[in-house]
Scaffold this motif. Structure first.
Motif, PDB file in Angstrom:
ATOM      1  N   TYR A   1      -3.952  12.855  11.675  1.00  0.00           N
ATOM      2  CA  TYR A   1      -3.492  12.490  10.330  1.00  0.00           C
ATOM      3  C   TYR A   1      -2.806  11.125  10.315  1.00  0.00           C
ATOM      4  CZ  TYR A   1      -0.539  13.291   6.082  1.00  0.00           C
ATOM      5  OH  TYR A   1       0.109  13.194   4.876  1.00  0.00           O
TER       6      TYR A   1
ATOM      7  N   VAL B   1      -4.544  10.289  -1.816  1.00  0.00           N
ATOM      8  CA  VAL B   1      -5.077  10.461  -0.455  1.00  0.00           C
ATOM      9  C   VAL B   1      -5.656  11.870  -0.244  1.00  0.00           C
ATOM     10  CG1 VAL B   1      -3.778   8.583   0.608  1.00  0.00           C
ATOM     11  CG2 VAL B   1      -2.713  10.814   0.434  1.00  0.00           C
TER      12      VAL B   1
ATOM     13  N   PHE C   1       0.844  -1.192   0.000  1.00  0.00           N
ATOM     14  CA  PHE C   1       0.000   0.000   0.000  1.00  0.00           C
ATOM     15  C   PHE C   1       0.877   1.240   0.000  1.00  0.00           C
ATOM     16  CE2 PHE C   1      -2.351   3.573   1.399  1.00  0.00           C
ATOM     17  CZ  PHE C   1      -3.641   3.364   0.935  1.00  0.00           C
TER      18      PHE C   1
ATOM     19  N   GLN D   1      -0.314  12.622  -1.919  1.00  0.00           N
ATOM     20  CA  GLN D   1      -1.263  13.725  -1.881  1.00  0.00           C
ATOM     21  C   GLN D   1      -1.238  14.487  -3.195  1.00  0.00           C
ATOM     22  OE1 GLN D   1      -1.982  16.043   1.490  1.00  0.00           O
ATOM     23  NE2 GLN D   1      -0.522  14.934   2.759  1.00  0.00           N
TER      24      GLN D   1
ATOM     25  N   VAL E   1       5.053  -1.130   2.769  1.00  0.00           N
ATOM     26  CA  VAL E   1       4.615   0.234   2.508  1.00  0.00           C
ATOM     27  C   VAL E   1       5.821   1.073   2.097  1.00  0.00           C
ATOM     28  CG1 VAL E   1       3.437   2.246   3.483  1.00  0.00           C
ATOM     29  CG2 VAL E   1       2.862  -0.036   4.308  1.00  0.00           C
TER      30      VAL E   1
ATOM     31  N   MET F   1      -3.719   7.544   8.242  1.00  0.00           N
ATOM     32  CA  MET F   1      -2.704   6.853   7.443  1.00  0.00           C
ATOM     33  C   MET F   1      -2.585   5.393   7.882  1.00  0.00           C
ATOM     34  SD  MET F   1       1.070   8.236   6.586  1.00  0.00           S
ATOM     35  CE  MET F   1       2.403   7.101   6.198  1.00  0.00           C
TER      36      MET F   1
ATOM     37  N   GLY G   1       0.437   5.844  -0.797  1.00  0.00           N
ATOM     38  CA  GLY G   1      -0.421   6.936  -1.225  1.00  0.00           C
ATOM     39  C   GLY G   1       0.367   8.217  -1.416  1.00  0.00           C
TER      40      GLY G   1
ATOM     41  N   VAL H   1       7.649   4.253   1.558  1.00  0.00           N
ATOM     42  CA  VAL H   1       7.485   5.652   1.990  1.00  0.00           C
ATOM     43  C   VAL H   1       8.845   6.334   2.052  1.00  0.00           C
ATOM     44  CG1 VAL H   1       5.362   5.568   3.357  1.00  0.00           C
ATOM     45  CG2 VAL H   1       7.526   4.879   4.414  1.00  0.00           C
TER      46      VAL H   1
HETATM   47  N1  TRP Z   1       1.335  10.864   4.442  1.00  0.00           N
HETATM   48  C1  TRP Z   1       1.885  10.409   3.200  1.00  0.00           C
HETATM   49  C2  TRP Z   1       2.731  11.509   2.599  1.00  0.00           C
HETATM   50  O1  TRP Z   1       2.405  12.663   2.725  1.00  0.00           O
HETATM   51  C3  TRP Z   1       0.811  10.000   2.226  1.00  0.00           C
HETATM   52  C4  TRP Z   1       0.061   8.816   2.722  1.00  0.00           C
HETATM   53  C5  TRP Z   1      -1.199   8.790   3.213  1.00  0.00           C
HETATM   54  C6  TRP Z   1       0.546   7.497   2.755  1.00  0.00           C
HETATM   55  N2  TRP Z   1      -1.556   7.544   3.564  1.00  0.00           N
HETATM   56  C7  TRP Z   1      -0.518   6.712   3.314  1.00  0.00           C
HETATM   57  C8  TRP Z   1       1.759   6.894   2.413  1.00  0.00           C
HETATM   58  C9  TRP Z   1      -0.350   5.370   3.518  1.00  0.00           C
HETATM   59  C10 TRP Z   1       1.902   5.540   2.615  1.00  0.00           C
HETATM   60  C11 TRP Z   1       0.848   4.776   3.175  1.00  0.00           C
HETATM   61  O2  TRP Z   1       3.707  11.208   1.954  1.00  0.00           O
END
Ligand code: TRP
Length: 334
Positions: A130, A44, A9, A13, A146, A134, A11, A148
């Motif tokens: 927030y 997201v 998973f 923005q 994930v 997430m 995401g 990131v």
């Molecule tokens: N907070 C993340 C960012 O700004 C974006 C995000 C939202 C995300 N939900 C997530 C990333 C879940 C990985 C998994 O980069």
């Protein structure tokens, strides 16, 4: 695991325009990972409204981001590309997880501290929770991995803590996810201050190359990139500007920075900048053409968005019903 497959998973923005840094540091990896995992890649948009947004602008950017995901090479018939706001389970699970998260934990989140300092006039509860939304994103799909950036690592640690906490009380409900942090090589810095990350929210437009910048703009920004007075093309800490240009070039052409250094031996910064611009445009120009094609075929894109929201709803509902039952919500009569 879902249906016997390892799940990924992530995401992004849709606030601000995506930069070359977002592409080389994240999206390019996502494309590759999409052939190895059952992937959920979300736009997201629910996270975006923790900061005030212009509604029309947010909607436009969200759709553009969806087109960019696809144009970059993620197959919307294989990976699940969807808007977070189209799947109600995110908000529902986030509420439940809120009730298992301590104020102290959220108070420690460095991104919350940074963002509250930046938006002192709007420190809303959504900004505070927030990281819980997430966590819900990730846990809803039983994600194993994930990808990131390093700035999201703390949020992922919290996600793991929440999953473990919940599992300890109710039995094995959630998969405990692992962070997947790409190697440092792909970290692209600002062209104007190479000690800072290239960011879509930088106020100086010359600091970032945007994915939708045309070829001339890219060339101009590269030409203006801050270097140094050493006059030697070397990949070293003391020359962050030149090193960043070498990072960009090597990521775009698929070489190591060391190989790039050899290639430019004896040449000046001007030649390097020209080559960087060409290597960037070789990626961005075809990407932009595909984005335009995808956006033009409105019905096709709408259909993919609809199908994928249904797919995401299907899988997320499975987890959600299990969780709702565990915490004691009445079973829905059939
Ligand atoms: N907070 C993340 C960012 O700004 C974006 C995000 C939202 C995300 N939900 C997530 C990333 C879940 C990985 C998994 O980069």
């Amino acid at each position: 695991m879902l249906d016997g497959n390892k799940v990924l998973f992530s995401g992004m923005q849709a606030t601000g325009n995506l930069t070359l840094g977002n592409y080389l540091g994240a999206l390019k990896n996502w494309v590759e990972l999409s052939t190895q995992y059952m992937c959920f890649y979300s736009v997201v948009d629910m996270h975006s409204i923790t900061v005030r947004q212009d509604p029309a602008e947010l909607r436009k950017r969200a759709r553009r981001l969806m087109a960019i995901y696809i144009a970059a090479g993620i197959d919307p018939e294989k990976a699940c590309l969807y808007y977070q706001s189209h799947v109600t389970g995110h908000a529902e699970l986030a509420w439940i997880l809120n009730c298992f998260t301590y104020m102290g934990e959220l108070n420690r989140m460095t991104q919350f501290k940074d963002k509250s300092a930046k938006h002192a006039d709007n420190i809303n509860a959504g900004l505070f929770t927030y990281p819980v939304l997430m966590a819900a994103d990730i846990l809803l799909y039983q994600a194993d991995v994930v990808p990131v950036g390093i700035d999201q690592k703390q949020h992922l640690e919290l996600t793991r803590d929440l999953a473990i906490r919940f599992n300890n009380i109710y039995g094995d409900v959630f998969t405990v996810p692992e962070a997947y942090i790409p190697k440092v090589g792909a970290k692209i810095m600002s062209l104007q201050d190479p000690t800072k990350k290239m960011s879509k929210s930088d106020e100086n437009p010359n600091a970032s190359i945007y994915l939708m910048d045309d070829a001339d703009t890219v060339a101009r920004k590269c030409k203006r990139a801050v270097t140094d007075s050493e006059g030697i093309i070397a990949y070293r800490e003391e020359q962050p500007g030149v090193s960043n240009l070498l990072d960009i070039y090597s990521a775009c052409v698929g070489k190591t920075p060391e190989e790039a250094v050899k290639e430019f031996e004896g040449q000046g910064y001007g030649a390097l900048k020209t080559a960087v611009a060409e290597s960037v445009n070789a990626i961005l120009t075809p990407l932009q053409t595909r984005v335009a094609e995808i956006e033009k075929d409105k019905d096709w894109l709408d259909q993919r968005i609809k199908e994928n929201a249904e797919k995401a709803t299907y899988y997320s509902t499975k987890t959600l019903r299990k969780v709702q039952k565990k915490v004691g919500f009445p079973v829905r009569p059939r």
